[in-house]
Motif scaffolding. Structure first.
Motif, PDB file in Angstrom:
ATOM      1  N   UNK A  34       0.823  -1.215   0.000  1.00 34.15           N
ATOM      2  CA  UNK A  34       0.000   0.000   0.000  1.00 34.15           C
ATOM      3  C   UNK A  34       0.856   1.264   0.000  1.00 34.15           C
ATOM      4  N   UNK A  35       2.172   1.107   0.165  1.00 30.90           N
ATOM      5  CA  UNK A  35       3.052   2.263   0.149  1.00 30.90           C
ATOM      6  C   UNK A  35       2.868   3.177   1.344  1.00 30.90           C
ATOM      7  N   UNK A  36       2.585   2.582   2.498  1.00 27.76           N
ATOM      8  CA  UNK A  36       2.320   3.352   3.715  1.00 27.76           C
ATOM      9  C   UNK A  36       3.489   3.171   4.687  1.00 27.76           C
ATOM     10  N   UNK A  37       3.984   4.260   5.222  1.00 28.58           N
ATOM     11  CA  UNK A  37       5.094   4.175   6.171  1.00 28.58           C
ATOM     12  C   UNK A  37       4.593   3.727   7.539  1.00 28.58           C
ATOM     13  N   UNK A  38       5.506   3.233   8.356  1.00 32.73           N
ATOM     14  CA  UNK A  38       5.131   2.858   9.719  1.00 32.73           C
ATOM     15  C   UNK A  38       4.579   4.060  10.479  1.00 32.73           C
ATOM     16  N   UNK A  39       5.187   5.222  10.257  1.00 33.26           N
ATOM     17  CA  UNK A  39       4.751   6.438  10.960  1.00 33.26           C
ATOM     18  C   UNK A  39       3.334   6.822  10.577  1.00 33.26           C
ATOM     19  N   UNK A  40       3.039   6.789   9.279  1.00 26.20           N
ATOM     20  CA  UNK A  40       1.696   7.163   8.825  1.00 26.20           C
ATOM     21  C   UNK A  40       0.642   6.193   9.347  1.00 26.20           C
ATOM     22  N   UNK A  41       0.964   4.912   9.304  1.00 22.68           N
ATOM     23  CA  UNK A  41       0.025   3.901   9.793  1.00 22.68           C
ATOM     24  C   UNK A  41      -0.193   4.065  11.291  1.00 22.68           C
ATOM     25  N   UNK A  45      -3.699   4.904  13.335  1.00 22.17           N
ATOM     26  CA  UNK A  45      -4.224   3.994  14.356  1.00 22.17           C
ATOM     27  C   UNK A  45      -4.169   4.589  15.760  1.00 22.17           C
ATOM     28  N   UNK A  46      -3.459   5.709  15.900  1.00 23.91           N
ATOM     29  CA  UNK A  46      -3.350   6.329  17.217  1.00 23.91           C
ATOM     30  C   UNK A  46      -2.418   5.599  18.146  1.00 23.91           C
ATOM     31  N   UNK A  47      -1.354   4.992  17.575  1.00 24.13           N
ATOM     32  CA  UNK A  47      -0.360   4.294  18.392  1.00 24.13           C
ATOM     33  C   UNK A  47       1.016   4.833  18.015  1.00 24.13           C
ATOM     34  N   UNK A  48       2.043   4.406  18.732  1.00 26.86           N
ATOM     35  CA  UNK A  48       3.399   4.843  18.410  1.00 26.86           C
ATOM     36  C   UNK A  48       3.959   3.983  17.286  1.00 26.86           C
ATOM     37  N   UNK A  49       4.945   4.519  16.565  1.00 27.75           N
ATOM     38  CA  UNK A  49       5.575   3.767  15.474  1.00 27.75           C
ATOM     39  C   UNK A  49       6.227   2.487  15.978  1.00 27.75           C
ATOM     40  N   UNK A  50       6.678   2.509  17.236  1.00 35.38           N
ATOM     41  CA  UNK A  50       7.340   1.326  17.791  1.00 35.38           C
ATOM     42  C   UNK A  50       6.382   0.134  17.887  1.00 35.38           C
ATOM     43  N   UNK A  51       5.095   0.425  18.049  1.00 35.01           N
ATOM     44  CA  UNK A  51       4.113  -0.666  18.109  1.00 35.01           C
ATOM     45  C   UNK A  51       4.063  -1.391  16.763  1.00 35.01           C
ATOM     46  N   UNK A  52       4.000  -0.618  15.689  1.00 35.78           N
ATOM     47  CA  UNK A  52       3.984  -1.224  14.353  1.00 35.78           C
ATOM     48  C   UNK A  52       5.285  -1.980  14.115  1.00 35.78           C
ATOM     49  N   UNK A  53       6.400  -1.352  14.481  1.00 26.98           N
ATOM     50  CA  UNK A  53       7.703  -1.978  14.297  1.00 26.98           C
ATOM     51  C   UNK A  53       7.808  -3.284  15.078  1.00 26.98           C
ATOM     52  N   UNK A  54       7.282  -3.290  16.305  1.00 29.05           N
ATOM     53  CA  UNK A  54       7.361  -4.493  17.135  1.00 29.05           C
ATOM     54  C   UNK A  54       6.528  -5.635  16.547  1.00 29.05           C
TER      55      UNK A  54
END
Length: 243
Positions: A34-41, A45-54
């Motif tokens: 989808x071409x979406x960065x971790x930060x944008x996602x 979602x209203x969470x920190x980028x570290x959550x997506x990364x984890x």
């Protein structure tokens, strides 16, 4: 917009994540499609980028149904705000019979592979854009260049991309490489990489077009089509073992 197609795509993504032996890798794959960065996602979602990364790195336990639902909805909502390009691309593949006489093989990777890995699989020589070899791709389509160019309509040609242009278009029975690159240029959508097989002498125009369109152009030195396709399928199997 395209509600039925959106629902079908949502089920596909959710199903892949739920059934994957490594849900985090599958989540990353779809986020990148989808071409979406971790930060944008994360912001959506209203969470920190570290959550997506984890999640993507396997440092959190496998996501439950509620988390997967929110993740999928976020991807689709962000795509819709951008014009729905991924949803539209997916919709073109639903209920459509591809011109199988021109298609020799079409596969998706369980997890994305780099162009460099693809080059090795096809015994390729990179002619343009050597700085993009670490770019990740999600599938490939092998087509008979003569049938594809002479027999396929523009609409049929676009369906070679499946649900993402981040794939390799592999053309066989190529003599100079000029016709495939012209066909790619006039269609509008650009693949991540073009592979040509059977080239006797690469046309300089093909190289110039690839450079102009910013597409890596690879000449395959596989002995024949069977060896070419076998190499690609081995790469699919490798991605499945890694997933």
């Amino acid at each position: 917009m395209l509600e039925k197609e959106k629902e079908a795509l949502a089920r596909r993504i959710a199903g892949e994540i739920a059934l994957s032996s490594d849900p985090g890798k599958t989540m990353r794959k779809w986020r990148e499609i989808f071409g979406i960065s971790q930060t944008e996602l994360a912001e959506h979602l209203g969470v920190s980028s570290s959550v997506i990364s984890d999640y993507e790195g396997g440092r959190r336990k496998s996501p439950g149904a509620a988390t997967i639902k929110k993740f999928v909805e976020a991807l689709l909502e962000i795509d819709e705000k951008r014009g729905g390009n991924v949803i539209k691309a997916f919709s073109r593949t639903i209920g459509v019979e591809l011109p199988t006489s021109a298609i020799l093989d079409i596969r998706e990777f369980a997890i994305p592979v780099t162009i460099a890995e693809l080059v090795e699989a096809v015994k390729g020589e990179v002619m343009t854009r050597k700085d993009e070899l670490e770019r990740r791709i999600y599938g490939y389509t092998v087509v008979d260049s003569i049938k594809a160019i002479l027999e396929m309509s523009s609409e049929e040609f676009l369906k070679l991309y499946g649900w993402t242009t981040e794939r390799a278009l592999v053309f066989t029975k190529v003599s100079t490489g000029r016709s495939p690159m012209i066909a790619v240029r006039v269609q509008g959508l650009k693949p991540a990489v073009v592979v040509v097989h059977g080239v006797k002498k690469l046309d300089e125009l093909a190289v110039r077009l690839a450079e102009k369109e910013k597409i890596p152009l690879v000449v395959s030195h596989a002995e024949n089509e069977n060896e070419l396709i076998s190499g690609l399928r081995a790469l699919v199997e490798k991605s499945e073992r890694t997933a």
